[in-house]
Motif scaffolding. Structure first.
Motif, PDB file in Angstrom:
ATOM      1  N   SER A  19      33.213  42.929  47.948  1.00  0.00           N
ATOM      2  CA  SER A  19      33.522  43.782  46.790  1.00  0.00           C
ATOM      3  C   SER A  19      34.107  42.884  45.695  1.00  0.00           C
ATOM      4  O   SER A  19      35.186  42.294  45.884  1.00  0.00           O
ATOM      5  N   PRO A  20      33.425  42.743  44.563  1.00  0.00           N
ATOM      6  CA  PRO A  20      33.915  41.829  43.518  1.00  0.00           C
ATOM      7  C   PRO A  20      35.303  42.230  43.020  1.00  0.00           C
ATOM      8  O   PRO A  20      36.159  41.371  42.832  1.00  0.00           O
ATOM      9  N   LYS A  21      35.516  43.549  42.906  1.00  0.00           N
ATOM     10  CA  LYS A  21      36.811  44.021  42.380  1.00  0.00           C
ATOM     11  C   LYS A  21      37.958  43.628  43.305  1.00  0.00           C
ATOM     12  O   LYS A  21      38.988  43.117  42.885  1.00  0.00           O
ATOM     13  N   LEU A  22      37.704  43.857  44.562  1.00  0.00           N
ATOM     14  CA  LEU A  22      38.759  43.566  45.540  1.00  0.00           C
ATOM     15  C   LEU A  22      38.940  42.062  45.733  1.00  0.00           C
ATOM     16  O   LEU A  22      40.064  41.587  45.928  1.00  0.00           O
ATOM     17  N   GLU A  23      37.837  41.324  45.661  1.00  0.00           N
ATOM     18  CA  GLU A  23      37.919  39.864  45.778  1.00  0.00           C
ATOM     19  C   GLU A  23      38.785  39.313  44.646  1.00  0.00           C
ATOM     20  O   GLU A  23      39.628  38.436  44.853  1.00  0.00           O
ATOM     21  N   LYS A  24      38.574  39.908  43.492  1.00  0.00           N
ATOM     22  CA  LYS A  24      39.314  39.463  42.304  1.00  0.00           C
ATOM     23  C   LYS A  24      40.803  39.792  42.469  1.00  0.00           C
ATOM     24  O   LYS A  24      41.672  38.992  42.165  1.00  0.00           O
ATOM     25  N   LYS A  25      41.039  40.973  43.003  1.00  0.00           N
ATOM     26  CA  LYS A  25      42.428  41.418  43.181  1.00  0.00           C
ATOM     27  C   LYS A  25      43.161  40.544  44.194  1.00  0.00           C
ATOM     28  O   LYS A  25      44.354  40.268  44.046  1.00  0.00           O
ATOM     29  N   LEU A  26      42.365  40.116  45.190  1.00  0.00           N
ATOM     30  CA  LEU A  26      42.962  39.281  46.254  1.00  0.00           C
ATOM     31  C   LEU A  26      43.605  38.016  45.683  1.00  0.00           C
ATOM     32  O   LEU A  26      44.604  37.517  46.213  1.00  0.00           O
ATOM     33  N   LEU A  27      43.028  37.524  44.629  1.00  0.00           N
ATOM     34  CA  LEU A  27      43.518  36.279  44.035  1.00  0.00           C
ATOM     35  C   LEU A  27      44.856  36.471  43.325  1.00  0.00           C
ATOM     36  O   LEU A  27      45.611  35.520  43.145  1.00  0.00           O
ATOM     37  N   THR A  28      45.148  37.732  43.009  1.00  0.00           N
ATOM     38  CA  THR A  28      46.361  37.968  42.198  1.00  0.00           C
ATOM     39  C   THR A  28      47.556  38.504  42.995  1.00  0.00           C
ATOM     40  O   THR A  28      48.665  38.555  42.499  1.00  0.00           O
ATOM     41  N   VAL A  29      47.304  38.956  44.207  1.00  0.00           N
ATOM     42  CA  VAL A  29      48.425  39.584  44.950  1.00  0.00           C
ATOM     43  C   VAL A  29      49.087  38.590  45.898  1.00  0.00           C
ATOM     44  O   VAL A  29      48.483  37.593  46.308  1.00  0.00           O
ATOM     45  N   ASN A  30      50.347  38.898  46.214  1.00  0.00           N
ATOM     46  CA  ASN A  30      51.074  38.085  47.190  1.00  0.00           C
ATOM     47  C   ASN A  30      50.881  38.734  48.569  1.00  0.00           C
ATOM     48  O   ASN A  30      51.508  39.739  48.891  1.00  0.00           O
ATOM     49  N   LEU A  31      50.022  38.123  49.338  1.00  0.00           N
ATOM     50  CA  LEU A  31      49.678  38.712  50.648  1.00  0.00           C
ATOM     51  C   LEU A  31      50.883  38.776  51.581  1.00  0.00           C
ATOM     52  O   LEU A  31      51.067  39.743  52.331  1.00  0.00           O
ATOM     53  N   ASP A  32      51.719  37.712  51.517  1.00  0.00           N
ATOM     54  CA  ASP A  32      52.899  37.688  52.410  1.00  0.00           C
ATOM     55  C   ASP A  32      53.776  38.918  52.193  1.00  0.00           C
ATOM     56  O   ASP A  32      54.211  39.556  53.154  1.00  0.00           O
ATOM     57  N   SER A  33      54.021  39.244  50.931  1.00  0.00           N
ATOM     58  CA  SER A  33      54.916  40.384  50.666  1.00  0.00           C
ATOM     59  C   SER A  33      54.252  41.711  51.054  1.00  0.00           C
ATOM     60  O   SER A  33      54.907  42.617  51.558  1.00  0.00           O
ATOM     61  N   ILE A  34      52.912  41.777  50.856  1.00  0.00           N
ATOM     62  CA  ILE A  34      52.205  43.010  51.250  1.00  0.00           C
ATOM     63  C   ILE A  34      52.330  43.233  52.758  1.00  0.00           C
ATOM     64  O   ILE A  34      52.670  44.339  53.220  1.00  0.00           O
TER      65      ILE A  34
END
Lengths: 252, 431
Positions: free
Chosen positions: B204-219
């Motif tokens: 999913s391009p939208k979600l792939e793009k979002k992945l680059l901006t979020v802090n996965l550790d905190s999520i």
């Protein structure tokens, strides 16, 4: 004929194996087994009649002496084998008998009275359970007979007590017995009654002439003892009480 | 089963399927078909475990990793056998869809194939549809199964309903993740997407793009805290679902964190099992099915050994069973006495056999001992054979049963006649 009617009744009563006590079981019996067997003693009395079936000189007849009772007392030794259908019975019996020989001529009448001891041995077959209220017993055997007293009186009043005139004999015996097991009966009779009562009908036949062929003198006025073949068939009805030890044994 | 026969079966499947499968991905398909056939035959008791192990080794790589209960916690080939054994134990039947075709398998890269299978799982809780992803690798010119991932969870196996809603195909899940993203639920969207991302070639391009901006550790830390909260509230199923989603989604999870989550999942599952067993136990208890209630309560106590309420219930169940047993015994023994007194040979034999079952218990009364004494003194041929009664043993048992009857206070005229008149001195002592 009446007797024939009664026998099936006895047979059925025994066949149904009615236990004398609610908690006593008529368990398995073998044809022959002496396990738990013991000898019981009994006393019996019997009486009846005799039918002549021998041979007398011509003109003579044998009759019952109405003044003498054909009676016997018996001491019974019974091998009581509760687990067996077959068993043995013996005893000692004493009998009293009287005979009357009559001919056409009153002067030739002869009266004989004698007592004998009989030693019988029977093979006994039992129908019914070991703890039944009653059993039917069939006895078959023989008896050895020994004379103990003898007297004869002819028409002239002459009396002879020569015991050598009669001899030891033997007879076959067959008997049918209704055995009542009163001791086991649930009733208010109490425990002083004999444990078993026998009511029996017995038939016995002499197999040898009563008179001793080697005996001295004439039995009848015109015939010697060797010429008289006296045999008879005795039919008697009796009752006997059989006892057993009343000793109490501690349960341990 | 003879090993040659197994090889024959193996070759038969191989040849039969080769004949109908196209050649390019054919071998991968054949392997998957073999796997399907073996699993189904195993579930239907077609093979013994040893046979199955042999057949599986023919189509699976020895270092196969199976991921079909706790996703992310992979199992080896041996563990797969254990897993299958569990299927059998719980009478679970796995039925793969038979319209599996070459189109189902796709090249992942160079020498790898991935196959999506649909299957129906029939267990005591119902029939559920699941998906399974099988990865095959070309090793030494032959394709073997390298990994299996499935959304079949043991919780559903042991009776906890696995709701249909929780089972989605990967594409559906991506759609949902996008919807969550659109509605501003970024954390949920990211987690949902990451769960299915490794198995889906279409990204999913939208979600792939979002992945680059979020802090996965905190999520994931937040997700973990939410799961802990559910755990503390006692919402164990929800907690498990959240813990498992972390493991499924977070590929760069540290080993210690993963271990911590795995241990939490185990704890949750224990608690779920405890509650489920307690519920089951209480159900059986209310139906007075104390045997099954005991089994369920014992399971509870294995998880919470100091649970006094369960302990009390267990004691009550045991007491009730003992009481029922005693009542049953009393009826049995009375029936036996009636049979003996019925004066029929067969009934007497049967009655005696029943009483002999209880001879060492305190259930037989004095009268019954007295009846037994009489039977054992003059047994039928059948009774004699059944209890191996020789004359010595007969005497000893008769004597013993008479003593038992006397000791229990039994006294009757019949007993008196039997002891004093029927038995001889020798039989009274057995000397």
């Amino acid at each position: 004929m009446r007797l024939i009617g009664i026998i099936p009744y006895f047979f059925l009563m025994c066949y149904f194996n009615l236990e004398a006590q609610a908690d006593l079981l008529n368990t398995k019996q073998k044809l022959i087994s002496f396990r738990q067997s013991k000898i019981s003693f009994g006393l019996g009395l019997e009486g009846g009649g005799a039918i002549f079936n021998g041979a007398l000189p011509y003109g003579y007849q044998a009759k019952r002496d109405t003044n003498t009772l054909l009676a016997a007392a018996i001491l019974i030794f019974d091998l009581d084998a509760p687990n067996s259908r077959l068993s043995f019975t013996s005893g000692v019996e004493t009998s009293n008998q009287g005979l009357l020989f009559v001919s056409d001529s009153i002067s030739n009448q002869m009266t004989l009275r004698f007592r004998q001891i009989h030693i019988p041995l029977f093979l006994k077959f039992k129908i019914g359970g070991k703890f039944s209220r009653s059993n039917l017993l069939f006895l078959l055997g023989g008896s050895y007979n020994i004379p103990i007293t003898y007297s004869s009186m002819n028409g002239n009043g002459f009396v002879s007590k020569n015991i050598n005139s009669i001899q030891n004999t033997y007879s076959w015996i067959s008997s049918i017995v209704w055995q009542l097991n009163i001791r086991g009966e649930e009733s208010a009779i109490g425990t002083n009654v004999p444990p078993r009562i026998w009511i029996y009908f017995k038939g016995s036949g002499l197999m040898k002439s009563l008179f001793n062929p080697q005996g001295n003198g004439n039995i009848l006025d015109i015939a010697g003892s060797e010429e008289i073949d006296y045999r008879d068939l005795k039919l008697t009805f009796g009752i006997a009480y059989l006892f057993s030890g009343k000793k109490k044994h501690e349960v341990k | 089963m003879n090993i040659i026969f197994l090889i024959f079966i193996h070759l038969f499947f191989l040849n039969a399927l080769s004949a109908v499968m196209p050649s390019n991905n054919g071998e991968a398909d054949i392997r998957v078909n073999q796997y399907i056939n073996f699993i189904q035959s195993y579930c239907n008791n077609g093979y013994s475990e040893d046979d199955f192990q042999y057949l599986l080794s023919q189509c699976a790589d020895p270092s196969i990793l199976v991921d079909n209960d706790i996703p992310g916690v992979q199992k080896s080939l041996d563990e797969l056998i254990l897993y299958l054994r569990m299927l059998k134990k719980y009478k679970i039947i796995v039925q793969y869809e038979r319209d599996f075709t070459i189109a189902s398998c796709k090249t992942m890269n160079g020498n790898k194939f991935g196959c999506f299978l649909k299957k129906k799982v029939t267990s005591k809780t119902g029939v559920f549809a699941y998906e399974e992803f099988i990865e095959l690798t070309n090793l030494e010119n032959t394709y073997k199964i390298r990994s299996i991932q499935s959304n079949l969870f043991p919780a559903s196996v042991v009776g906890i309903n696995c709701s249909e809603e929780s089972i989605y195909s990967t594409s559906q899940q991506i759609n949902m993740a996008e919807e969550n993203l659109n509605s501003g639920n970024v954390e949920e969207a990211i987690i949902q997407y990451l769960e299915v991302r490794p198995f889906n070639q279409i990204k999913s391009p939208k979600l792939e793009k979002k992945l680059l901006t979020v802090n996965l550790d905190s999520i994931f830390q937040k997700r973990y805290e939410q799961a802990d909260l559910e755990f503390q509230k006692g919402n164990y199923e929800e907690a498990v679902s959240r813990y498992e989603s972390i493991i499924r989604s977070y590929s760069t999870l540290s080993f210690s964190f993963k271990e911590k989550i795995t241990s939490k999942i185990k704890e949750c599952k224990d608690q779920i099992e405890y509650l489920s067993s307690l519920q089951l136990g209480n159900l059986y208890f209310s139906q007075k099915d104390y045997n099954n209630a005991i089994s369920a309560y014992i399971k509870c106590l294995l998880i919470r050994p100091n649970d006094s309420i369960v302990k009390d219930k267990l004691l009550y169940c045991k007491g009730s069973i003992a009481e029922a047993f005693n009542a049953e015994t009393r009826i049995d023994v009375q029936k036996a006495e009636n049979l003996i007194l019925s004066n029929k040979k067969n009934n007497r034999e049967l009655g005696f056999s029943i009483l002999m079952k209880y001879v060492h218990s305190d259930k037989i009364n004095g009268k019954q001992y007295f009846l037994m004494a009489q039977i054992v003194d003059s047994p039928s041929a059948r009774t004699s054979k059944e209890f191996n009664l020789n004359s010595r043993k007969r005497c000893l048992l008769t004597h013993q049963f008479m003593l038992n009857a006397h000791a229990l206070g039994y006294n009757s005229e019949g007993f008196d006649i039997y002891w004093n008149e029927y038995l001889t001195e020798k039989s009274r002592s057995c000397d």
